[in-house]
Structure formats: C-alpha cells, structure tokens
Scaffold this active site. Structure first.
Site, PDB file in Angstrom:
ATOM      1  N   CYS A 105      39.072  44.584  36.112  1.00  0.00           N
ATOM      2  CA  CYS A 105      38.663  43.225  36.422  1.00  0.00           C
ATOM      3  C   CYS A 105      39.290  42.964  37.791  1.00  0.00           C
ATOM      4  CB  CYS A 105      39.250  42.287  35.384  1.00  0.00           C
ATOM      5  SG  CYS A 105      38.924  40.578  35.737  1.00  0.00           S
ATOM      6  N   LEU A 212      30.592  34.096  40.482  1.00  0.00           N
ATOM      7  CA  LEU A 212      30.314  34.335  41.900  1.00  0.00           C
ATOM      8  C   LEU A 212      30.374  32.966  42.559  1.00  0.00           C
ATOM      9  CD1 LEU A 212      27.491  36.439  43.486  1.00  0.00           C
ATOM     10  CD2 LEU A 212      27.973  34.140  44.298  1.00  0.00           C
ATOM     11  N   HIS A 241      34.068  37.677  41.182  1.00  0.00           N
ATOM     12  CA  HIS A 241      35.119  38.005  40.205  1.00  0.00           C
ATOM     13  C   HIS A 241      34.458  38.562  38.939  1.00  0.00           C
ATOM     14  CE1 HIS A 241      38.472  36.377  37.302  1.00  0.00           C
ATOM     15  NE2 HIS A 241      38.520  37.680  37.434  1.00  0.00           N
ATOM     16  N   HIS A 335      42.605  43.725  39.586  1.00  0.00           N
ATOM     17  CA  HIS A 335      43.601  42.894  38.890  1.00  0.00           C
ATOM     18  C   HIS A 335      44.109  43.517  37.598  1.00  0.00           C
ATOM     19  CE1 HIS A 335      42.250  38.809  40.839  1.00  0.00           C
ATOM     20  NE2 HIS A 335      43.016  39.518  41.628  1.00  0.00           N
ATOM     21  N   PRO A 384      41.971  33.866  43.164  1.00  0.00           N
ATOM     22  CA  PRO A 384      41.106  32.758  42.772  1.00  0.00           C
ATOM     23  C   PRO A 384      41.877  31.691  42.000  1.00  0.00           C
ATOM     24  CG  PRO A 384      40.642  34.707  41.412  1.00  0.00           C
ATOM     25  CD  PRO A 384      41.742  35.076  42.366  1.00  0.00           C
ATOM     26  N   GLY A 385      41.627  30.436  42.328  1.00  0.00           N
ATOM     27  CA  GLY A 385      42.145  29.335  41.515  1.00  0.00           C
ATOM     28  C   GLY A 385      41.034  28.914  40.566  1.00  0.00           C
ATOM     29  N   MET A 387      37.676  26.571  39.410  1.00  0.00           N
ATOM     30  CA  MET A 387      36.501  26.254  40.229  1.00  0.00           C
ATOM     31  C   MET A 387      36.579  24.868  40.873  1.00  0.00           C
ATOM     32  SD  MET A 387      33.578  25.922  37.356  1.00  0.00           S
ATOM     33  CE  MET A 387      34.003  25.313  35.734  1.00  0.00           C
ATOM     34  N   HIS A 410      47.789  37.021  40.507  1.00  0.00           N
ATOM     35  CA  HIS A 410      46.344  37.283  40.589  1.00  0.00           C
ATOM     36  C   HIS A 410      45.482  36.043  40.435  1.00  0.00           C
ATOM     37  CE1 HIS A 410      45.952  36.530  36.368  1.00  0.00           C
ATOM     38  NE2 HIS A 410      44.757  37.052  36.277  1.00  0.00           N
ATOM     39  N   GLY A 413      46.214  31.313  36.330  1.00  0.00           N
ATOM     40  CA  GLY A 413      46.757  31.474  34.982  1.00  0.00           C
ATOM     41  C   GLY A 413      46.341  30.323  34.085  1.00  0.00           C
TER      42      GLY A 413
END
Length: 488
Positions: A105, A212, A241, A335, A384-385, A387, A410, A413
């Site tokens: 992933c 995406l 992702h 990841h 990535p945080g 959305m 990564h 969380g």
DNA sequence: ATGTTC
C-alpha cells in the site's frame, strides 16, 4: 531531577528527549520500544492497543536497537500501523503481520504545470471523468484484465512491464522507490488463488482509505527542495493512494497460515499470535520474502496504470497532450513493506529486514538509493492527510538513519474505527460540507466509505508532520489541499 | 486493507 514519564494506563514511557519516549526493556522483551510523538499525540495513541502492540513486537527474535512507533501510530493486526521493526536478516525473522495485509500500500504524486486558476470551473467534469475512467470499489474490474502469463510478468517485472506495454514512459521508473521493481520477486511463490483475485484488479483503486485526489499546492516551506521536486504554490498535482488489492491480501493470509503451522515453536514465544514470524534462513522466510516482493511489484504496477490513465483523462478534459501539461511522476513511496537493507548498528554494518508498516522510507540527502534528481536534497516522502485536511511532501531528514532506520510517518492515522465513524457521520453530509465549505469535489462508489473516511476520523496531520520535522527524520517541504477526490 | 464474517 527525575526523568519525565508518561503513564498510559499500565504502560509507563520514559522521555529520552523531546518527542522521543521509551518503553524500557523488561521480562521477555529483547529490546526497548520507542514512541516518537508529542504528548498531544500520545494522548490519542494510548487510547487503543498501539502501545501494547509496539511493546509486543520487541519479543521478535533479531529485533535491533528498538521497535519504533511513529507519531501517526495506531492499532493494527499484531504489529501497529505506524510501526518500524528492523529484524536481523541472519539470526532474526520476517513477519507478514509487520508488513501488513495490504502489501505495498503506498502513494505516488504526479506533477502538472497547470495552476489552480486553470482548473477552476472544470472540477465537476474532471471528478466525473476520473471516476468514470479509474476503476474503484470492492471486487474486480481493472484497467487491465490479465491472463495467467500477464499476471506472472507483472509480479516479476513490476513497472518495467507497465512501461513496455504502453502504460507509461521510461522516466516513470526513475522516480519510483526501487525503480518500480523488486528483483527478488518470484511469481511461483504467489498462490493461484491470490493470482485469480488479482488478475482483474490491475489498475484499480479499491476501497477503504484508498483514493485518487487532484490537489493544489498551497505552501512551499523549503524553496530549494521545492525547486528540486518541481513544486510551486498554486500548482496542480495528483496523489494516488492504493495497494495490492486482493492479491496482496491473499498472499499475507496464505503465509500467515503456513507460518503458524510450521513455526509453532517461535509462535509460542510471542505474546500475540498475530505476530507470527518465519525464522531467517527458513524455507518459509525465503518464500514469503519472494512472494512479498512479487506483491510489491503488483502494487507498483497498479499505481502506475492508474497514473497513466489519469494523464489520459486530463488530456480529454484540458484538450492538450499530457506531456505538454508536464504530468511527470514526482515520486512513489511504499507504506507497507519489508526490505533487506544494510544499516550501521553500534559501528557495524548489519543486514536487517526493515519492516515498515504504515511507515515511509525517508532516506536523507546523499544516500545512494535516492534517485539522482533528488540525491542532493533527500528522498521525497509523501504524507496524505484526510480528504478535508490536506497533505504534505517531506524530504528524508538527516537524522532518519540514526533514529528510525531511515523512516518516518505515513499519514494522519485513524482516531476511530470504521464502525464508529459510520455512527458519527453520514457520507452525503460529509460530501456536501466539503463541497460547500472547501470547494472539494468528492465522488465515491459508496456513501459508507465517505463516512468512514470523514475528516473527523483522522488525527491532525499537521501535528504528525510537525513532530517528524522537529526530529529531523522527515522535513517539511510543501503542503497541498484537495480539489477533487475519487474513492471506492 | 479485504470477493467488507476462513
């Protein structure tokens, strides 16, 4: 003056220095565990089984220095998500649960030379076209629906296969971790059942937190590194992702069952059956490593096909060739992987299976495995945080090799389970709010997925990145904010 | 994460 401690309901952490906490070695632990976090993040981390899990991982044979929990750590299967465990490759072991079910992933970011101004007014057309052209959701249906021979080629050759078959260009290889190809992959170590699940999922997002996203760069914190990465304010980028879909999941499952059966002796030494591991040098350790590498290649091809399809969608929406829009891969980071790497331990070079589960490789400037274009500034790290919160590009920090075997966090969380998220949020409401308040256009196969991924179910990505930056393991380079998001 | 409970 006594050392500062943090009491987390039965587990006491001792502060080593700012943002570094240690669970001291005791009983059958083979090393201490370290948690890299602010007190604010610890307050969240202590709420599930993360701390108990990171402590458990120190029972794995060959654990080197300490087991590490990243600032975005949360409970996972056996091994916490946001965990790093370096296990001796000669006398230690390899553990599928410490890689994760979704093998490789990961995320990749593609640049464009479009600005947010140019994109405004096209959001709905773009999100609809992406949603129509990039397969998503549970089950089958990919960009390529492959026969057995093709699956084997994908598994063994990775992104090279994709480029040769018209799903990308040579330059894409250079900006992918391991150049999109793990040499040690062996397709014969992947079960027929796993191949059957994966053969019609090549080039598909899947579900859950996979997405995406079209984003705009809102901040460049480091001009020099930003320039090396080709990032500037107001620029449009695309973040993808996803992972290895059913193939990776099946592979993890297959090997967990085999290892449980064949290595009961080791299993009985471990505090949690979900940490099941194969001793280094055993047939199963070798087989799992080859299978995992094949699944890693599969996931890279998956992201490559989705990226190339995205180029084609942009060509139609903006009516010009993708090359003219300079839609180049910035970088692709894994990841969920394990890799045999050489690290300096107590002045000695040691071969270790570095397990990074929900953790990103973050090699610093000068490291030979950083692509040439970025060698002088360090490896790009993409975080990535949620959305609604935005995302970060970092660069591998100069302390990462000393503190974390060359790794950092990564993502944001999770704060709550998917079940709890669906109790607290309604997908349609979340979608409407994002569009009205933040001009973020979301399109998903399932409203439940939107609820499960609502911004409120995630930790504060700014705080996670602040800790990474302060520790010097991954330094802030740029921040992006969502424009369009498609998901499963 | 996941043919969403092998």
């Amino acid at each position: 003056m006594s050392k500062s401690t943090y009491d987390a309901d039965g587990i006491t952490l001792e502060q080593v220095r700012e943002y570094v906490w240690e669970i001291p070695q005791e009983g059958d632990m083979r090393a201490p565990a370290r948690v890299l976090a602010s007190e604010a993040l610890l307050d969240e981390i202590k709420e599930d089984k993360t701390l108990e899990q990171i402590k458990n991982t120190t029972h794995l044979p060959g654990i080197t220095n300490y087991a590490i929990c990243m600032p975005d750590g949360h409970q996972g299967y056996g091994f916490p998500v946001g965990g790093v465990g370096a296990l001796d490759a000669e006398n230690g072991c390899i553990s599928p649960g410490a890689v994760g079910y979704d093998i490789n992933c990961g995320v990749r970011m593609m640049r464009t030379n479009l600005t947010y101004d140019e994109l405004q007014g096209h959001e709905e057309e773009l999100v609809d076209s992406l949603f129509a052209n990039v397969p998503s959701g549970l089950g089958g249906g990919g960009i390529v629906e492959a026969g057995v021979d093709t699956v084997d080629e994908v598994l063994e050759r990775g992104v090279e296969w994709a480029v040769e078959n018209g799903h990308g260009v040579e330059g894409d290889l250079l900006h992918c971790e391991d150049e999109g190809h793990r040499e040690e992959a062996d397709a014969s170590k992947i079960s027929q059942k796993a191949k059957d699940r994966g053969k019609n999922q090549i080039g598909s997002l899947g579900s859950g937190n996979h997405f995406l996203e079209v984003q705009r760069v809102t901040d460049v914190f480091d001009e020099k590194v930003g320039e090396a990465y080709g990032l500037e304010e107001d620029q449009i980028v695309v973040l993808i992702h996803c992972g290895s879909r059913g193939l990776g999941h099946q592979t993890c499952n297959d090997y967990l069952r085999k290892i449980e059966q064949q290595h009961q002796g080791l299993l009985n030494q471990l505090p949690d059956k979900e940490l099941a591991a194969a001793p280094a040098g055993s047939q199963l350790a070798d087989d799992y490593y080859k299978a995992m590498n094949a699944a890693i290649n599969f996931a890279w091809v998956n992201r490559q096909l989705i990226m190339h399809r995205t180029r084609q969608v942009f060509e139609r929406v903006f009516d010009r060739p993708w090359e003219e829009m300079e839609m180049d891969l910035l970088y692709d980071v894994a990841h969920n992987i394990a890799k045999k790497e050489t690290h300096e331990v107590d002045g000695e070079q040691r071969e270790l299976f570095v397990h990074r589960k929900g953790a990103t490789r973050a090699f610093p400037a000068g490291h030979p495995e950083v692509p040439k274009a970025y060698r002088d500034v360090g490896q790009p790290v993409i975080i990535p945080g949620s959305m609604g919160a935005g995302n970060y590009v970092l660069r591998g920090g100069e302390n990462s090799m000393d503190l974390t075997f060359g790794s950092t966090a990564h993502g944001a969380g999770r704060l709550m389970s998917r079940t709890q998220a669906k109790d607290e949020f309604w997908g349609g409401d979340v979608q409407q709010q994002l569009e009205e308040q933040d001009q973020i256009y979301v399109k998903a196969q399932s409203g439940a997925t939107v609820a499960e991924e609502a911004p409120g179910v995630y930790k504060d990505v700014d705080e996670v990145v602040r800790v990474s930056d302060a520790l010097g393991i991954g330094d802030k380079v740029a921040r992006t904010f969502p424009v369009c998001n498609i998901k499963g």
